[in-house]
Design an enzyme around this catalytic site. Structure first.
Site, PDB file in Angstrom:
ATOM      1  N   SER A 179      -9.598  10.283  -6.651  1.00  0.00           N
ATOM      2  CA  SER A 179      -8.321   9.586  -6.850  1.00  0.00           C
ATOM      3  C   SER A 179      -8.410   8.079  -6.637  1.00  0.00           C
ATOM      4  O   SER A 179      -7.529   7.349  -7.077  1.00  0.00           O
ATOM      5  CB  SER A 179      -7.246  10.175  -5.941  1.00  0.00           C
ATOM      6  OG  SER A 179      -7.465   9.819  -4.602  1.00  0.00           O
ATOM      7  N   LYS A 181      -5.291   6.026  -0.159  1.00  0.00           N
ATOM      8  CA  LYS A 181      -4.480   5.512  -1.268  1.00  0.00           C
ATOM      9  C   LYS A 181      -4.225   4.021  -1.107  1.00  0.00           C
ATOM     10  O   LYS A 181      -4.530   3.431  -0.088  1.00  0.00           O
ATOM     11  CB  LYS A 181      -3.120   6.240  -1.328  1.00  0.00           C
ATOM     12  CG  LYS A 181      -3.200   7.738  -1.443  1.00  0.00           C
ATOM     13  CD  LYS A 181      -3.803   8.188  -2.746  1.00  0.00           C
ATOM     14  CE  LYS A 181      -3.959   9.699  -2.765  1.00  0.00           C
ATOM     15  NZ  LYS A 181      -4.776  10.150  -3.854  1.00  0.00           N
TER      16      LYS A 181
END
Length: 184
Positions: A38, A105
């Site tokens: 990700s 993230k």
């Protein structure tokens, strides 16, 4: 008698080292491992990183663009014991790996911001973000808008087409921000 004195001295040293290690791992910095793709191309699957925790221990908020490690279990309150259980030594002793709950993230929105996705582009408070770090253009999906509540942030992965982030799990409470990516 001398052997007991020696054992006591060693026990004290080991105990103090353990306590210092726990303090450093809970409040200062901690190693993490990136799982998944990700954050490609910035971070890669199975890459080890060291994350700085001190800022958040003191209650600071992350800045836009910071790479943060978050606890993805946003539906529950975090406690001090969560931090203790997540320490590498405790995880090693208990065999309880919690890697699947930690997400790495990038901070896109902070409290009070409006985050929008329009025409596969990200906007914050009406301005399109310049994001040279993303892997590729997002797939064209229906437009979406989020208003970031107080004491929360909005995060996304750099590989937008392969990221489980705030678009899916919701806003990240500030007490779920565990660390910011430090040095490799």
């Amino acid at each position: 008698m001398r052997i007991w004195k020696e054992i006591g001295s060693w026990s004290l040293s080991i105990g103090l080292a353990f306590i210092l290690s726990m303090f450093i791992g809970i409040f200062i910095f901690q190693p993490y491992k990136v799982y998944g793709h990700s954050m490609d191309p910035t971070l890669h699957d199975k890459q080890r990183i060291y994350a700085e925790k001190w800022s958040y221990t003191l209650g600071n908020q992350p800045d836009y663009g910071d790479i943060v490690i978050v606890d993805s279990r946003v539906e529950r309150k975090r406690t001090f014991w969560d931090s203790a259980r997540e320490h590498p030594l405790i995880s090693l002793l208990t065999g309880d790996t919690m890697d699947e709950v930690f997400y790495v993230k990038r901070v896109i929105g902070k409290p009070g911001d409006t985050v929008e996705i329009k025409n596969a582009k990200v906007f914050r408070n009406g301005e399109q973000l310049d994001e040279p770090y993303i892997k590729e253009q997002m797939e064209l999906l229906p437009d979406q808008t989020w208003n970031v509540p107080e004491d929360h942030i909005f995060v996304m992965g750099d590989n937008r087409n392969n990221s489980n982030d705030s678009r899916m799990i919701g806003f990240i409470p500030m007490d779920h921000v565990l660390a910011t990516k430090g040095f490799k």
